[in-house]
Every structure is written in C-alpha cells, then in structure tokens.
Design a protein around this motif. Sequence first.
Motif, PDB file in Angstrom:
ATOM      1  N   UNK A  42      -1.005   5.872  -0.292  1.00  0.00           N
ATOM      2  CA  UNK A  42      -1.535   4.618   0.245  1.00  0.00           C
ATOM      3  C   UNK A  42      -2.198   3.824  -0.886  1.00  0.00           C
ATOM      4  N   UNK A  43      -1.413   3.258  -1.803  1.00  0.00           N
ATOM      5  CA  UNK A  43      -2.013   2.547  -2.940  1.00  0.00           C
ATOM      6  C   UNK A  43      -2.859   1.354  -2.526  1.00  0.00           C
ATOM      7  N   UNK A  44      -2.598   0.737  -1.374  1.00  0.00           N
ATOM      8  CA  UNK A  44      -3.371  -0.421  -0.929  1.00  0.00           C
ATOM      9  C   UNK A  44      -4.840  -0.068  -0.692  1.00  0.00           C
ATOM     10  N   UNK A  45      -5.113   1.205  -0.397  1.00  0.00           N
ATOM     11  CA  UNK A  45      -6.496   1.618  -0.201  1.00  0.00           C
ATOM     12  C   UNK A  45      -7.247   1.745  -1.522  1.00  0.00           C
ATOM     13  N   UNK A  90       7.980   0.336   3.673  1.00  0.00           N
ATOM     14  CA  UNK A  90       6.782   0.040   4.454  1.00  0.00           C
ATOM     15  C   UNK A  90       5.525   0.117   3.572  1.00  0.00           C
ATOM     16  N   UNK A  91       5.532   1.067   2.618  1.00  0.00           N
ATOM     17  CA  UNK A  91       4.413   1.164   1.686  1.00  0.00           C
ATOM     18  C   UNK A  91       4.355  -0.062   0.777  1.00  0.00           C
ATOM     19  N   UNK A 143       1.289  -2.706   0.230  1.00  0.00           N
ATOM     20  CA  UNK A 143       0.781  -2.871  -1.136  1.00  0.00           C
ATOM     21  C   UNK A 143       0.757  -4.339  -1.530  1.00  0.00           C
ATOM     22  N   UNK A 144       1.843  -5.054  -1.210  1.00  0.00           N
ATOM     23  CA  UNK A 144       1.903  -6.484  -1.543  1.00  0.00           C
ATOM     24  C   UNK A 144       0.811  -7.261  -0.818  1.00  0.00           C
ATOM     25  N   UNK A 145       0.559  -6.906   0.422  1.00  0.00           N
ATOM     26  CA  UNK A 145      -0.515  -7.577   1.171  1.00  0.00           C
ATOM     27  C   UNK A 145      -1.872  -7.361   0.494  1.00  0.00           C
ATOM     28  N   UNK A 146      -2.114  -6.125   0.020  1.00  0.00           N
ATOM     29  CA  UNK A 146      -3.383  -5.823  -0.637  1.00  0.00           C
ATOM     30  C   UNK A 146      -3.497  -6.533  -1.979  1.00  0.00           C
TER      31      UNK A 146
END
Length: 365
Positions: free
Chosen positions: A186-189, A214-215, A219-222
């Motif tokens: 979960x790189x976005x975290x 999906x990941x 990630x792009x959103x974060x």
Amino acid sequence: MSFLYYKDVIEEEDLVMAFISRNDIKPMIVKSGETLNTRYGVFPHDLMIGARYGEQIASAKGYGFIHLLQPTPELWTLSLPHRTQIVYTFDSSYVVQRLRVLPGSRVIEAGTGSGSFSHAFARTIHSNGRLFSYEFHKPRYEEAKGEFECHKLPNITLTHRDVCTDGFKVDGVNVDGDAVFLDLPAPWEAIEHLDEVVAKDRRVSICCFSPCIEQVVKTIEALTAKNWNGIEMVEVSGRKWEAHREMVRDVDEAVARLKDIKKRAVAGLERKRKLNQTSDEFENEDIDIQTTEENDISHKEPAGKGETDLKPKSDQNTKDRGYNPFGKGMRIREGDPAYNWINVTRSEPEVKSHTSYLTFAYRNQ
C-alpha cells in the motif's frame, strides 16, 4: 570483497560468485580448508585463494570446472535466497535511470525484502551516497542486515519499521532524500509521510512498484493529493535476441529437393510392396515347412519369429544425400564456407521478468 570496489586476486574471506552453469550461480565466502561440492566435482577453497577473479579452475580430480566471478548486483540477484519477490535487473536498471540516481545520491527505499535492489542502489550511489532502506518484517530485516555487513556496504542505513504507520525519520540523521522507491503493498499510505524526509532544495523523484492496477490507481490519487508532478506509469518487458546464420537457398535447389522427396517416396512405396509380397510368400513356405517337418525324423525346430530370408534393407537412409532441412541426410555446420549464408535474428518468445507496474513522479521544491 565489497560490491562497491573491484580487485584482481581472491583472498581469504572474500565473496566469490561460483559460476557453475547458466542456471546455477553459487555465492560463497572463501575460507581455507573448506570445499565447494557440485555435480561437476569438488572444488577446495584453497585452490581459489590466490586465483584471479574471472579465472576458471578445475575440480580436485580434474573432471569438471567452474568460473570464479566478481560479486555484482546482477549476479547476486540471480543467486540470492528469495525471502520475497525480488526486483529483477530488467526493472531495477530502468528505475535507477528514471530516478536519476548517481554517485552521491541519497535514496529512500521502503520494502528491503531480499535486498536485491538495495545492492544495485548501493553500487550506483557509491561511498559518497547514502541508501536509507526500511523493512517491517523482523526476520527479513535481520537477514538483510547480516548480508549488508558481510558484503561490506557501509553506505546502507537499514531500519526495522513499518513506514506506512511510523514514517521514514531516522533518529539523529537528516535523511534529505532526492530519490524514493516504494515496493510496498500500500504505497499510498507511505506517500503522506515523505514530506518530512525528502530534500527541500532540489528535485525529488519517486517510483512505486505495484503488481496490480488497483494499487496504481490509489497511488496516483495519493501522489496527486501531495502535489507530485509528471505522473507516469510504465511496464518494462525484456526480450532476448538470438543471432545465427541461415543457409541461402535458390529455386534450383528447391526443385532438386522436391525431386529428391518424390524419388524417396516412390522408393519407399516400392520397398513396402516388396516387403508385403515377401511376407506373404514366407507365410506360405512356413505351412509347407510344418507339413514336411511332421514327417521328418530329425524334427528340426522352425525358425524363430523374424528369422526370415528377407533381403537386407536398402541402405538409402545411410547414404549422404546432402543438406536436408528436415533433419535427414548430412549435417552441415552453420557457417560452412562451402555454402552461402545470411545473418538473421530471432527473438525469445517469453518475457523472463517479473511483470509489475512502475509509477513515476517528481517534485521540484
């Protein structure tokens, strides 16, 4: 022996990559009195001490041989014990280039895993750079730490931590990273914790390594929410090419081959007809033999199965019929000067690399 420097002669306690075959490369620490056992023989370490890197040595009995190679991140990737899915050279070389990692760079790596990419980063940044690597799994952290010490990589600072919850700060150290690589579920975290450890006075690049689309979306959103620019997703595919020579064939040769094929087909049918005819005659003779033997005082044993008076098989299959692309006839070595050849290439059909999505972005402070 360090991954950061090269040397010519192997000394005791050096790391050596024993190249046994293309699919079998064994890393080992050379120690006096110990041996390396392989299917090609036994290789005493004493024979390796004093040898030169790249040298070929024979086994104790002289039957087999191995090559003694310098340790490199590429060879280590092929031979290391897998504790997690690793980043192969296809991806790692591209990531290093896209992140603009150079000697002296300060790199943040989250998800040490088996340490494959850590070795590539450490070699690139060299002794004047610094790699800050983070691993949340305690056993993997301890194994990676032992390997980094054994491989003499002092430019790596390894931390046992879950960066998704606890961030990237290292006590008493200004991380000041200019390149970030996240190999996390979960790189976005983790992205939200980067502001406190990345450089404030120069460009910072980031790459997230994710196997699922999906990941990538999360990630792009974060990244967008944290004002990262130039977001781009890449998938790297590796393909090997094989170069060889192919014989030049003309029309006359093709006609000659067709005539030869037809001739052999007719000869085969004729031989089959004669064989069937001879077999029928033999069956009739066998009946007469049995009738005669009933009245024969000697009662000789009949011939065994297959012991016939057939004519020997034609020797047409053993004749040298010249070059034949279907595998029959004389074998011609590739490049034989008696024939005309052209150079051709052929690509490998399968991609032998781990397929994942690489999401890149950068930020100018």
